[in-house]
Write an enzyme that holds these catalytic residues in place. Structure first.
Site, PDB file in Angstrom:
ATOM      1  N   LYS A   1      14.448  -7.769  18.663  1.00 48.91           N
ATOM      2  CA  LYS A   1      13.141  -8.430  19.159  1.00 48.91           C
ATOM      3  C   LYS A   1      13.720 -10.125  19.226  1.00 48.91           C
ATOM      4  O   LYS A   1      14.253 -10.300  17.441  1.00 48.91           O
ATOM      5  CB  LYS A   1      12.516  -7.923  18.207  1.00 48.91           C
ATOM      6  CG  LYS A   1      10.971  -8.259  18.279  1.00 48.91           C
ATOM      7  CD  LYS A   1      10.598  -9.589  18.368  1.00 48.91           C
ATOM      8  CE  LYS A   1      10.313 -10.525  17.054  1.00 48.91           C
ATOM      9  NZ  LYS A   1       9.245 -11.913  17.286  1.00 48.91           N
TER      10      LYS A   1
ATOM     11  N   GLU B   1      19.079 -12.110   6.306  1.00 49.71           N
ATOM     12  CA  GLU B   1      19.261 -12.922   5.616  1.00 49.71           C
ATOM     13  C   GLU B   1      18.767 -14.126   5.574  1.00 49.71           C
ATOM     14  O   GLU B   1      18.428 -14.749   7.124  1.00 49.71           O
ATOM     15  CB  GLU B   1      20.333 -14.032   6.653  1.00 49.71           C
ATOM     16  CG  GLU B   1      21.608 -13.140   7.525  1.00 49.71           C
ATOM     17  CD  GLU B   1      22.867 -12.496   6.160  1.00 49.71           C
ATOM     18  OE1 GLU B   1      22.814 -14.201   5.898  1.00 49.71           O
ATOM     19  OE2 GLU B   1      23.281 -11.697   6.133  1.00 49.71           O
TER      20      GLU B   1
ATOM     21  N   GLU C   1      12.581 -25.092   2.098  1.00 53.82           N
ATOM     22  CA  GLU C   1      12.806 -25.428   2.692  1.00 53.82           C
ATOM     23  C   GLU C   1      12.550 -26.844   4.482  1.00 53.82           C
ATOM     24  O   GLU C   1      10.939 -25.725   4.463  1.00 53.82           O
ATOM     25  CB  GLU C   1      12.882 -24.206   3.780  1.00 53.82           C
ATOM     26  CG  GLU C   1      14.534 -24.403   4.689  1.00 53.82           C
ATOM     27  CD  GLU C   1      14.525 -22.891   5.072  1.00 53.82           C
ATOM     28  OE1 GLU C   1      13.555 -21.790   5.448  1.00 53.82           O
ATOM     29  OE2 GLU C   1      15.446 -22.784   5.505  1.00 53.82           O
TER      30      GLU C   1
ATOM     31  N   GLY D   1      15.273 -14.471   8.776  1.00 50.65           N
ATOM     32  CA  GLY D   1      14.500 -15.548   9.153  1.00 50.65           C
ATOM     33  C   GLY D   1      14.153 -16.138   8.016  1.00 50.65           C
ATOM     34  O   GLY D   1      14.612 -15.829   7.122  1.00 50.65           O
ATOM     35  N   SER D   2      12.833 -16.309   7.801  1.00 49.33           N
ATOM     36  CA  SER D   2      12.060 -17.009   6.422  1.00 49.33           C
ATOM     37  C   SER D   2      12.225 -16.460   5.217  1.00 49.33           C
ATOM     38  O   SER D   2      11.578 -14.879   5.724  1.00 49.33           O
ATOM     39  CB  SER D   2      10.567 -18.053   6.810  1.00 49.33           C
ATOM     40  OG  SER D   2       9.689 -16.441   6.738  1.00 49.33           O
TER      41      SER D   2
ATOM     42  N   CYS E   1      19.450 -22.823   8.489  1.00 51.15           N
ATOM     43  CA  CYS E   1      19.284 -22.489   7.149  1.00 51.15           C
ATOM     44  C   CYS E   1      19.995 -22.622   5.877  1.00 51.15           C
ATOM     45  O   CYS E   1      19.789 -22.991   5.134  1.00 51.15           O
ATOM     46  CB  CYS E   1      20.175 -20.799   7.104  1.00 51.15           C
ATOM     47  SG  CYS E   1      21.269 -19.890   7.423  1.00 51.15           S
TER      48      CYS E   1
ATOM     49  N   GLY F   1      10.898 -12.250   5.187  1.00 47.87           N
ATOM     50  CA  GLY F   1      12.215 -10.954   5.051  1.00 47.87           C
ATOM     51  C   GLY F   1      11.245 -10.103   3.516  1.00 47.87           C
ATOM     52  O   GLY F   1      11.834  -9.267   3.643  1.00 47.87           O
TER      53      GLY F   1
HETATM   54  P1  NAD Z   1      10.545 -16.268  11.055  1.00 44.91           P
HETATM   55  O1  NAD Z   1      10.389 -15.185   9.273  1.00 44.91           O
HETATM   56  O2  NAD Z   1       8.310 -16.895  10.642  1.00 44.91           O
HETATM   57  O3  NAD Z   1      10.243 -15.417  12.082  1.00 44.91           O
HETATM   58  C1  NAD Z   1      11.930 -14.577  12.754  1.00 44.91           C
HETATM   59  C2  NAD Z   1      11.324 -13.562  13.369  1.00 44.91           C
HETATM   60  O4  NAD Z   1      10.677 -12.511  12.672  1.00 44.91           O
HETATM   61  C3  NAD Z   1      11.242 -14.042  14.865  1.00 44.91           C
HETATM   62  O5  NAD Z   1      11.316 -12.990  15.654  1.00 44.91           O
HETATM   63  C4  NAD Z   1       9.365 -13.514  14.608  1.00 44.91           C
HETATM   64  O6  NAD Z   1       9.054 -13.153  15.173  1.00 44.91           O
HETATM   65  C5  NAD Z   1       9.194 -12.453  13.379  1.00 44.91           C
HETATM   66  N1  NAD Z   1       8.376 -11.753  12.636  1.00 44.91           N
HETATM   67  C6  NAD Z   1       7.390 -12.720  11.897  1.00 44.91           C
HETATM   68  N2  NAD Z   1       6.743 -12.117  11.366  1.00 44.91           N
HETATM   69  C7  NAD Z   1       7.423 -10.592  11.427  1.00 44.91           C
HETATM   70  C8  NAD Z   1       6.400  -9.582  10.382  1.00 44.91           C
HETATM   71  N3  NAD Z   1       5.758  -9.659   9.364  1.00 44.91           N
HETATM   72  N4  NAD Z   1       7.467  -8.031  10.760  1.00 44.91           N
HETATM   73  C9  NAD Z   1       8.474  -8.300  11.621  1.00 44.91           C
HETATM   74  N5  NAD Z   1       9.138  -9.116  12.445  1.00 44.91           N
HETATM   75  C10 NAD Z   1       8.167 -11.244  11.867  1.00 44.91           C
HETATM   76  O7  NAD Z   1      10.793 -17.349  10.858  1.00 44.91           O
HETATM   77  P2  NAD Z   1      11.278 -18.646  11.434  1.00 44.91           P
HETATM   78  O8  NAD Z   1      10.307 -19.930  10.176  1.00 44.91           O
HETATM   79  O9  NAD Z   1      10.769 -18.940  12.824  1.00 44.91           O
HETATM   80  O10 NAD Z   1      12.302 -18.940  11.323  1.00 44.91           O
HETATM   81  C11 NAD Z   1      13.218 -20.398  10.399  1.00 44.91           C
HETATM   82  C12 NAD Z   1      13.876 -19.580   9.100  1.00 44.91           C
HETATM   83  O11 NAD Z   1      15.028 -18.399   9.625  1.00 44.91           O
HETATM   84  C13 NAD Z   1      14.071 -20.446   8.596  1.00 44.91           C
HETATM   85  O12 NAD Z   1      13.561 -19.974   6.953  1.00 44.91           O
HETATM   86  C14 NAD Z   1      15.874 -20.110   8.171  1.00 44.91           C
HETATM   87  O13 NAD Z   1      16.176 -20.608   7.142  1.00 44.91           O
HETATM   88  C15 NAD Z   1      15.756 -18.883   8.639  1.00 44.91           C
HETATM   89  N6  NAD Z   1      17.330 -18.439   8.987  1.00 44.91           N
HETATM   90  C16 NAD Z   1      18.006 -18.260   7.863  1.00 44.91           C
HETATM   91  C17 NAD Z   1      19.810 -17.955   8.814  1.00 44.91           C
HETATM   92  C18 NAD Z   1      20.472 -17.152   7.431  1.00 44.91           C
HETATM   93  O14 NAD Z   1      20.994 -16.745   8.221  1.00 44.91           O
HETATM   94  N7  NAD Z   1      20.290 -17.161   6.269  1.00 44.91           N
HETATM   95  C19 NAD Z   1      19.707 -18.290   9.963  1.00 44.91           C
HETATM   96  C20 NAD Z   1      18.548 -18.745  10.668  1.00 44.91           C
HETATM   97  C21 NAD Z   1      17.437 -19.088  10.002  1.00 44.91           C
END
Ligand code: NAD
Length: 490
Positions: free
Chosen positions: A182, A256, A388, A234-235, A290, A239
């Site tokens: 996804k 992550e 962040e 993701g965030s 990140c 997570g």
């Molecule tokens: P986000 O958590 O909002 O979304 C990430 C993904 O999760 C998207 O595909 C989104 O559609 C999906 N998603 C959102 N809510 C969900 C749920 N309830 N259930 C399942 N899937 C869901 O993240 P974002 O704000 O779009 O991305 C940026 C974040 O990602 C930052 O916090 C960044 O630090 C983090 N990030 C971490 C790493 C790492 O390797 N540690 C790498 C890149 C980005």
């Protein structure tokens, strides 16, 4: 095969290895963060599409050939995919730049070429991986087998989309898992183009699906009882929710998550090299990383010269069209993100930090740009130091002595990355050992995609890359035998 020469519009979803009409008429529009014009469309997966993708993955895992092949046979298929991928790197980089605004120079090296290297490195790890081994147990010789974890749901954000997909998809496939991917709603095009390449690589039916859409599509995948493991980037907020949902089902999960990394500049650091290093380490990908080193820790003694040098570096950055080779800082991914970063800049001012360079006024009439912004006079309890920001904003904090620097670095909910800048690398290693983060750099911060990567604290659970990254996709089975085990095949 889907004929799509520009990879900018898709009418079908990739379900179980075939292109299929989506169940819902809803479409996602991809908007250029530079021009604010639509650049592509994809379907939004409905619940029936998620059901079909998970069903195909389940059937392929329970009854299909993929998990039953030798790892070497699966690796040959992945080598085929790597060859196809390797022929398309520049075009993939340009597509990512168009989708999310990453400057071309970063897209080429840090996105597409990085993703290609991740495939090759995962294959290299798999060649030496102990798929089966023997160990002396208390009951006699034991046989250990590493079995695929099952159906994997891989959910990623938009900032380095292909580099977030590869460390999940490739080890999962090599291990014998089936995968439903996804991508983020901001960057579905590169994921669907990858699906076209996967189709050419000719994997068995059901092994890979790509479902495009927003959080509801991701959450349907997380909740689905036929999914054995979620691999998420993701965030931290998302997570946490995903971990809770997985916990209810005792579903395997690796996370992550976010970061708020500290760069500790010691008094003996070479200023020019440090500032040049922080240009990348703090501001790569328009600050949407990140691992970005966004808290700059400096002693009172060297504060002024460091701030002046950072200000000079940041004022000279070329902000503009991300497809231009000269651009250092492109637009942020979305207007929502631009507003969020501007709000952080205002909060820094309201909390009493001093603005040295930049500000919340947009540098262009069009496009979701934010000025590279430098704060000093901040304290570690301000929002700009704790949360962040995910944009081109750096915050200088002053420490009294080294213990204080380590204390400030560790005074964070996050623990993803960090760095120390010093003439004495042995001392730098000592500092690294005192900071609670999953990765660390001495006189640099770059992510080494051949060594384990992941977070302490709220930055995640689990590791990507290296054998540890492959471990995330296997279950360990121990077999004891009342009698003599046959020898392992050589
Ligand atoms: P986000 O958590 O909002 O979304 C990430 C993904 O999760 C998207 O595909 C989104 O559609 C999906 N998603 C959102 N809510 C969900 C749920 N309830 N259930 C399942 N899937 C869901 O993240 P974002 O704000 O779009 O991305 C940026 C974040 O990602 C930052 O916090 C960044 O630090 C983090 N990030 C971490 C790493 C790492 O390797 N540690 C790498 C890149 C980005």
């Amino acid at each position: 095969m889907a004929e799509n020469p520009d990879h900018r519009s898709y009418d079908e979803l990739f379900i179980g290895g075939r292109w299929r009409k989506p169940s819902s008429p809803e479409r996602l529009t991809v908007i250029s963060p530079h021009s604010e014009e639509p650049i592509g469309h994809v379907p939004t997966a409905g619940p029936e599409d998620v059901e079909a993708a998970v069903g195909a993955a389940r059937t392929a895992f329970d009854h299909g050939p993929w998990p039953r092949m030798e790892p070497q046979e699966r690796m040959r298929k992945i080598e085929g995919l790597a060859a196809i991928y390797g022929r398309n790197l520049d075009a993939m980089a340009d597509l990512i730049t168009a989708e999310m605004g990453s400057p071309r120079s970063f897209s080429r090296l840090g996105q597409a070429a990085g993703a290609a290297s991740m495939i090759h490195l995962a294959l290299a790890v798999a060649r030496d991986f102990p798929w089966v081994e023997r160990r002396q147990g208390v009951l006699g010789e034991a046989h250990l087998r590493r079995a695929p974890v099952g159906v994997v749901g891989a959910i990623v954000p938009w900032n380095v989309p292909q580099c977030l997909i590869m460390p999940k998809l490739i080890p999962a496939l090599i291990a014998g898992c089936t995968v439903v991917l996804k991508p983020a709603p901001e960057t579905p095009l590169d994921a669907l183009w990858l699906a076209e390449m996967i189709e050419q690589a000719d994997l068995p039916e059901g092994v890979v699906s790509v479902v495009t859409g927003g959080p509801d599509v991701g959450e349907a995948l997380v909740r689905h009882p036929a999914v054995d493991k979620i691999a998420f980037t993701g965030s931290s907020a998302t997570g946490r929710r995903i971990a809770a949902l997985c916990g209810e089902q005792l579903k395997r999960v690796s996370l992550e998550l976010g970061g708020k990394s500290a760069a500790i500049i010691l008094d003996d650091a070479d200023l020019d090299k440090t500032v040049a290093g922080l240009k990348t380490a703090g501001l790569m990908n328009n600050g949407q990383a990140c691992v970005a080193q966004t808290r700059i820790l400096v002693s009172e003694r060297r504060h002024d010269e460091v701030v002046d040098a950072l200000a000079d570096m940041m004022s000279a950055l070329h902000v503009g069209d991300p497809s231009d080779e000269k651009t250092d800082i492109g637009p942020l991914v979305a207007q929502r993100q631009q507003r969020r970063v501007q709000d952080y800049i205002r909060s820094g001012l309201q909390d009493g930090a001093r603005l040295v360079v930049g500000g919340d006024d947009p540098p262009a009439d069009r496009g979701w740009y934010v000025r590279p912004t430098l704060f000093t006079g901040a304290t570690n309890d301000m929002r700009i130091a704790r949360e962040e920001i995910f944009g081109p904003v750096l915050t200088v904090l002053t420490y009294r002595d080294e213990d204080d620097a380590v204390r400030i670095a560790n005074d964070s909910d996050y623990g993803l990355a960090g760095s120390v800048w010093t003439a004495d690398t042995a001392h730098g290693l000592d500092i690294a050992g005192r900071v609670r983060t999953g990765t660390y750099g001495i006189n640099m911060y770059m992510l080494d995609i051949s060594t384990p990567f992941g977070g302490f604290k709220n930055s995640g659970i689990g590791r990507e890359f290296g054998p540890e990254g492959l471990d995330e996709y296997v279950e360990l089975q121990s077999v004891a035998c009342n009698g003599k085990l046959p020898p392992l095949p050589s």
